[in-house]
Enzyme design. Structure first.
Site, PDB file in Angstrom:
ATOM      1  CG  ASP A  13      -1.418   5.190   5.188  1.00 36.39           C
ATOM      2  OD1 ASP A  13      -1.600   6.054   4.326  1.00 36.39           O
ATOM      3  OD2 ASP A  13      -1.938   5.233   6.320  1.00 36.39           O
ATOM      4  CG  HIS A  41      -2.442   5.777  -3.973  1.00 37.71           C
ATOM      5  ND1 HIS A  41      -3.219   5.159  -4.927  1.00 37.71           N
ATOM      6  CD2 HIS A  41      -2.978   5.415  -2.783  1.00 37.71           C
ATOM      7  CE1 HIS A  41      -4.175   4.457  -4.333  1.00 37.71           C
ATOM      8  NE2 HIS A  41      -4.046   4.613  -3.039  1.00 37.71           N
TER       9      HIS A  41
END
Length: 437
Positions: A13, A41
């Site tokens: 992340d 993503h």
């Protein structure tokens, strides 16, 4: 060939997708080489936000060839949903995406297995699985007997192969405690029909990507390798057993993509200006107080794939230095600097205290890392918004002092700074020129 890798240096992340999207036009190829739909993503382009799981972030650029290589495990149903969503927004995925015939498939039984096994978790603590079937798929990949690959979808023996494995999985999952409804959902005839529907749509995309990538490399084309998750989740080098099932650090690039090490020239290590983690596992610099909650809200720290709130904490220089060295990082990308613009005082973990001793390494055993107490260095915050910064000169001196301290502690220069989710909110420093960015 010029090969550049984008590697996450924390627990995932880190906003790698934003950087891959931004850098993609400078490359001929974007190569996704490990992980599966457990990774998410997020790419923001103007008013549009794209959330990608399987498909490389370079897909938003029509003149870039995107490939998914053998190191990735693919859930065809999820990927087709992702493709349909992109096609509906005018992005021609079939034109510039190829998928390795050697890539393994995440089958419906893998997700049942994932959830069933996770119910009996380590110490009653989830290892952080997204229940997407990734771990069980990699387990079958190594075990070989029950593995299904992309090429199996287009081979004449497909139906027999799928039916045989489905029947075997029903027996195994029944012994693990799967429900009758779950067992019926993976009945051989249903799995054969599902595989046929996948093959009908995916066949044009299935290719020998290893040969394609090697040919492109020998033709001196530029390649951008896109990693998923973060190096602290690496199966061999991460915070085991609270890790993923693939090599998510820089050591996994060559094996997953099928390229020799000599073609990797630069490695961009991506990290947030603070730390986050999803799921269970040790997290020395975690903040379980109002400061951690403030970071979570300011950074919108909720998982792209699961929506779970992320655990938040101060920047851990011990961990990032470890993963940067492990991955051969040449420059850092320091993301989410805008989030820290709301604090009078910041802290950076510069060492751990383990059983009364100061250490500067990441212990291999999760219980040892859990006992580690962070040793902090306090740094004055700048408490001034940086969202509109478009060059290093726009940064407050105290913000740049924070950046310089991170460089010193990690031992690697910062080449990229991010002050927001949009493409325009990305600053390339003088150090980025070394990478040709």
């Amino acid at each position: 060939m010029s090969g550049t890798c984008v590697i996450g240096l924390q627990w995932g992340d880190e906003a790698k997708g934003k950087l891959v999207d931004l850098l993609a036009p400078r490359f001929d190829w974007v190569v996704r080489y490990q992980g599966g739909a457990n990774a998410g993503h997020t790419v923001v382009a103007g008013d549009e936000t794209y959330k990608l799981h399987h498909i490389p972030s370079g897909i938003l650029h029509s003149d870039v060839q995107n490939v998914i290589t053998p190191g990735v495990v693919i859930n065809p149903t999820t990927m087709l949903q992702e493709i349909d969503g992109l096609q509906a927004r005018g992005i021609d995925v079939f034109e510039n995406l190829k998928v390795s015939e050697r890539a393994h498939l995440v089958m419906p039984w893998h997700m049942i297995e994932d959830a069933t096994i996770n119910a009996t978790a380590v110490r009653g603590e989830s290892i952080g699985t997204t229940n997407r079937g990734i771990g069980p798929c990699y387990r079958d990949k190594v075990g070989r007997t029950h593995a299904i690959r992309m090429i199996d979808l287009i081979e004449g023996s497909r139906d027999e192969r799928i039916a045989t494995v489905a029947g075997q999985k029903q027996v195994l999952l029944k012994n693990l405690g799967a429900s009758e409804e779950e067992l019926d959902s993976i009945a051989p005839e249903k799995m054969v029909a599902l595989a046929a529907s996948w093959a009908e749509r995916l066949a044009p995309m299935i290719a020998d990507t290893t040969d394609m990538v090697l040919d492109a490399a020998e033709a001196n084309q530029k390649m951008l390798f896109e990693g998923a998750q973060g190096a602290l989740l690496d199966i061999d080098h991460g915070t085991y057993p609270f890790v993923t099932s693939s090599n998510s650090s820089g050591v996994g690039v060559c094996a997953g993509a099928g390229v020799p090490p000599k073609w990797i020239n630069q490695v961009l290590g991506v990290c947030k200006a603070y730390s986050t983690r999803v799921g269970g596992g040790p997290f020395p610099s975690e903040l379980e107080d109002e400061t951690g909650e403030k970071i979570r809200k300011l950074g919108n720290e909720f998982g792209t794939t699961t929506g779970r709130p992320r655990r938040c904490g101060w920047f851990d220089a011990v961990a990032v230095r470890y993963t940067a060295r492990l991955s051969g990082v040449t420059r850092l990308a320091l993301m989410m600097m805008d989030v820290l613009a709301h604090f009078d005082e910041l802290k950076v973990c510069v060492a751990y205290e383990l059983d009364g001793k100061e250490i500067h390494r990441v212990p291999a055993h999760a219980e040892q890392l859990r006992r580690c107490k962070p040793i902090y260095e306090t740094i004055q915050g700048w408490n001034t918004p940086v969202d509109d910064a478009r060059s290093v000169d726009d940064f407050p001196p105290l913000a740049m002092a924070y950046v310089k301290r991170i460089e010193e502690l990690v031992g690697i220069p910062v080449g990229v700074l991010s002050v927001g989710p949009d493409r325009a909110q990305t600053i390339f420093t003088e150090e980025s020129k070394v990478m040709g960015l």
